[in-house]
Design a protein around this motif. Structure first.
Motif, mmCIF file in Angstrom:
data_model
loop_
_atom_site.group_PDB
_atom_site.id
_atom_site.type_symbol
_atom_site.label_atom_id
_atom_site.label_comp_id
_atom_site.label_asym_id
_atom_site.label_seq_id
_atom_site.Cartn_x
_atom_site.Cartn_y
_atom_site.Cartn_z
ATOM 1 N N VAL A 5 122.202 17.383 39.403
ATOM 2 C CA VAL A 5 122.822 18.518 40.219
ATOM 3 C C VAL A 5 122.309 19.887 39.839
ATOM 4 C CG1 VAL A 5 124.980 19.871 40.640
ATOM 5 C CG2 VAL A 5 125.275 17.530 40.406
ATOM 6 N N PHE A 6 121.807 20.170 38.596
ATOM 7 C CA PHE A 6 121.131 21.234 38.419
ATOM 8 C C PHE A 6 119.775 21.308 39.060
ATOM 9 C CE2 PHE A 6 118.613 24.238 35.638
ATOM 10 C CZ PHE A 6 119.398 25.392 35.792
ATOM 11 N N LEU A 7 119.133 19.994 38.622
ATOM 12 C CA LEU A 7 117.853 19.890 38.975
ATOM 13 C C LEU A 7 117.618 20.236 40.521
ATOM 14 C CD1 LEU A 7 116.428 17.467 36.404
ATOM 15 C CD2 LEU A 7 115.943 19.882 36.408
ATOM 16 N N THR A 8 118.703 19.670 41.329
ATOM 17 C CA THR A 8 118.758 19.696 42.801
ATOM 18 C C THR A 8 119.074 21.035 43.270
ATOM 19 O OG1 THR A 8 119.104 17.233 42.731
ATOM 20 C CG2 THR A 8 119.435 18.452 44.594
ATOM 21 N N ALA A 9 120.077 21.480 42.698
ATOM 22 C CA ALA A 9 120.517 22.831 43.396
ATOM 23 C C ALA A 9 119.631 23.999 43.113
ATOM 24 C CB ALA A 9 121.719 23.343 42.591
ATOM 25 N N VAL B 14 125.794 9.721 41.396
ATOM 26 C CA VAL B 14 127.413 9.628 41.644
ATOM 27 C C VAL B 14 127.870 8.477 42.334
ATOM 28 C CG1 VAL B 14 129.342 10.922 43.153
ATOM 29 C CG2 VAL B 14 127.287 12.285 42.252
ATOM 30 N N GLN B 15 127.028 7.832 42.979
ATOM 31 C CA GLN B 15 127.243 6.617 43.223
ATOM 32 C C GLN B 15 127.480 5.578 42.163
ATOM 33 O OE1 GLN B 15 124.239 4.086 45.421
ATOM 34 N NE2 GLN B 15 125.817 3.792 47.055
ATOM 35 N N ARG B 16 126.483 5.667 41.302
ATOM 36 C CA ARG B 16 126.568 4.761 39.922
ATOM 37 C C ARG B 16 127.790 5.165 39.411
ATOM 38 N NH1 ARG B 16 121.161 5.732 39.809
ATOM 39 N NH2 ARG B 16 121.361 7.555 38.522
ATOM 40 N N LEU B 17 128.206 6.464 39.140
ATOM 41 C CA LEU B 17 129.556 6.780 38.542
ATOM 42 C C LEU B 17 130.870 5.983 39.180
ATOM 43 C CD1 LEU B 17 131.411 8.317 36.605
ATOM 44 C CD2 LEU B 17 131.064 10.250 38.205
ATOM 45 N N CYS B 18 130.846 6.047 40.567
ATOM 46 C CA CYS B 18 131.810 5.445 41.303
ATOM 47 C C CYS B 18 132.018 4.099 41.387
ATOM 48 C CB CYS B 18 131.812 5.977 42.975
ATOM 49 S SG CYS B 18 132.152 7.707 43.158
ATOM 50 N N SER C 73 127.650 9.555 31.707
ATOM 51 C CA SER C 73 127.414 9.494 33.003
ATOM 52 C C SER C 73 127.728 10.923 33.679
ATOM 53 C CB SER C 73 128.637 8.600 33.724
ATOM 54 O OG SER C 73 128.309 7.213 33.188
ATOM 55 N N ALA C 74 128.598 11.636 33.055
ATOM 56 C CA ALA C 74 128.849 12.828 33.529
ATOM 57 C C ALA C 74 127.545 13.840 33.245
ATOM 58 C CB ALA C 74 130.084 13.452 32.852
ATOM 59 N N THR C 75 126.969 13.869 32.136
ATOM 60 C CA THR C 75 125.801 14.612 31.805
ATOM 61 C C THR C 75 124.539 14.210 32.728
ATOM 62 O OG1 THR C 75 126.336 14.702 29.337
ATOM 63 C CG2 THR C 75 124.234 15.054 29.877
ATOM 64 N N ARG C 76 124.445 12.852 33.132
ATOM 65 C CA ARG C 76 123.372 12.754 33.973
ATOM 66 C C ARG C 76 123.589 13.198 35.294
ATOM 67 N NH1 ARG C 76 120.138 7.853 32.758
ATOM 68 N NH2 ARG C 76 120.630 7.263 30.529
ATOM 69 N N VAL C 77 125.014 13.274 35.737
ATOM 70 C CA VAL C 77 125.104 13.781 37.262
ATOM 71 C C VAL C 77 124.928 15.455 37.026
ATOM 72 C CG1 VAL C 77 127.163 14.255 39.061
ATOM 73 C CG2 VAL C 77 126.749 11.859 37.838
ATOM 74 N N ALA C 78 125.311 15.866 36.110
ATOM 75 C CA ALA C 78 125.082 17.260 35.908
ATOM 76 C C ALA C 78 123.838 17.840 35.944
ATOM 77 C CB ALA C 78 125.753 18.014 34.707
ATOM 78 N N ALA C 79 122.900 17.024 35.311
ATOM 79 C CA ALA C 79 121.569 17.395 35.021
ATOM 80 C C ALA C 79 120.832 17.202 36.472
ATOM 81 C CB ALA C 79 120.945 16.418 33.964
ATOM 82 N N TRP D 84 128.512 24.251 31.904
ATOM 83 C CA TRP D 84 129.769 24.443 33.178
ATOM 84 C C TRP D 84 129.499 23.178 33.984
ATOM 85 C CZ3 TRP D 84 134.253 26.544 32.903
ATOM 86 C CH2 TRP D 84 134.837 26.471 34.083
ATOM 87 N N LEU D 85 128.380 22.919 34.441
ATOM 88 C CA LEU D 85 128.318 21.647 35.501
ATOM 89 C C LEU D 85 128.858 20.384 34.376
ATOM 90 C CD1 LEU D 85 124.859 22.362 37.253
ATOM 91 C CD2 LEU D 85 127.137 22.295 38.169
ATOM 92 N N ILE D 86 128.408 20.301 33.371
ATOM 93 C CA ILE D 86 128.735 19.179 32.535
ATOM 94 C C ILE D 86 130.191 19.025 32.401
ATOM 95 C CG2 ILE D 86 128.856 18.123 30.113
ATOM 96 C CD1 ILE D 86 125.886 19.218 29.938
ATOM 97 N N VAL D 87 131.098 20.240 32.272
ATOM 98 C CA VAL D 87 132.359 20.177 32.212
ATOM 99 C C VAL D 87 133.069 19.828 33.568
ATOM 100 C CG1 VAL D 87 134.485 21.598 32.202
ATOM 101 C CG2 VAL D 87 132.429 22.105 30.467
#
Length: 307
Positions: free
Chosen positions: A64-68, A140-144, A56-62, A264-267
């Motif tokens: 975030v990066f693709l959006t940022a 992030v919603q799926r994670l929550c 889940s964290a890797t998906r969110v980080a990816a 770093w985003l994954i961390v």
């Protein structure tokens, strides 16, 4: 083979098998004892497995990066120069950028109102970037929802929540720099301000993306844990990120900086995922649940389906 040696070999094998069975039985007894004495530890482990923390964290980080990255280009193309300068200052303060990495940032926001750049990005492209940015909100919603064991039908899905989350986070990113520096006072004020700031952000994030299915008070432990982890990591970022980014740029070019930023985003996302999941378990522990009016976990609700 002599009979005596064969007998000793059989006895030795039997001894090891007996010892192995005894060790396994001791571990099982210890596990049962821990589950009885400290059930919250077992529940934390089970919740993190059900959330699938690293995936889940890797998906969110990816996401975030693709959006940022596209959003930064959009801001660099159309935002007022004052906003660009403030965003660049915040990014510089958050990551402690120096040297080649700082030059890259200056190149992104320097002379950004060039007409050729605006034509390249385009209004349609900017709208597509903003629409695709909601993928981060959904991740992030799926994670929550997994952390709080909210079924798919349990949260009211509203597109405006995804857009609102992205819009607020973009605004918050602009003020990250002044908050980290304690509005010019220094780290002694910046660190507690960052902790309070991040707590408020993740408290609101959970409430917004869960659609109000969980009350405000139960969400506080997860917000505090996530904020504490992010604040601690932000202090280390000032020392690690400049060195890592400059070395990656020198050795591998832009591709190296992509790897460093994504790592770093994954961390960060792993820290947030653990904080929200552990916070949910703590809030649903009987002692805190009575005080926070938390919803019961799934194992106490046999009629509820798992997400």
């Amino acid at each position: 083979m002599p009979v005596g040696r064969r007998v000793r070999g059989v006895l030795r094998s039997s001894w090891w098998r007996t010892r192995s069975r005894q060790a396994v039985a001791a571990v099982r007894r210890l596990q049962l004892d821990l589950e009885i004495r400290f059930p919250v530890i077992t529940q934390m482990a089970e919740r993190m497995v059900s959330v699938n923390i690293f995936d889940s964290a890797t998906r969110v980080a990816a996401q975030v990066f693709l959006t940022a990255v596209p959003l930064l280009f959009v801001i660099a193309s159309f935002a007022p120069q004052g906003l660009q300068d403030q965003l660049a200052a915040s990014l510089r303060a958050v990551f402690g950028l120096t040297g080649a990495a700082n030059d890259q940032l200056k190149g992104l926001f320097g002379g950004s109102h060039d007409e050729d750049v605006q034509n390249t990005v385009g209004v349609v492209g900017s709208l597509m970037v903003l629409l695709s940015a909601t993928a981060v909100s959904r991740a992030v919603q799926r994670l929550c929802k997994r952390a709080w064991e909210v079924p798919r039908r349990g949260a009211r899905i509203a597109v405006w929540r995804w857009g609102a989350w992205i819009a607020v986070w973009m605004c918050l990113l602009v003020v990250q720099g002044p908050v980290r520096d304690g509005f010019g006072v220094g780290l002694w004020l910046g660190v507690p301000l960052t902790l309070v700031f991040q707590t408020a952000v993740w408290w609101w994030t959970q409430h917004l993306l869960l659609g109000g299915t969980v009350g405000w008070l139960p969400l506080l432990p997860g917000a505090l844990l996530s904020a504490g982890a992010i604040t601690a990591l932000s202090l280390t970022a000032r020392f690690y990120m400049p060195v890592a980014l400059n070395r990656a740029l020198a050795e591998y070019g832009a591709a190296g900086s992509v790897f460093v930023l994504l790592s770093w985003l994954i961390v960060l996302c792993v820290a947030v995922a653990i904080g929200i999941s552990v916070g949910a378990v703590l809030a649903q522990d009987p002692w805190l649940a009575r005080r926070l009016n938390s919803p019961a976990p799934n194992w106490r609700r046999p009629d509820r389906a798992k997400p």
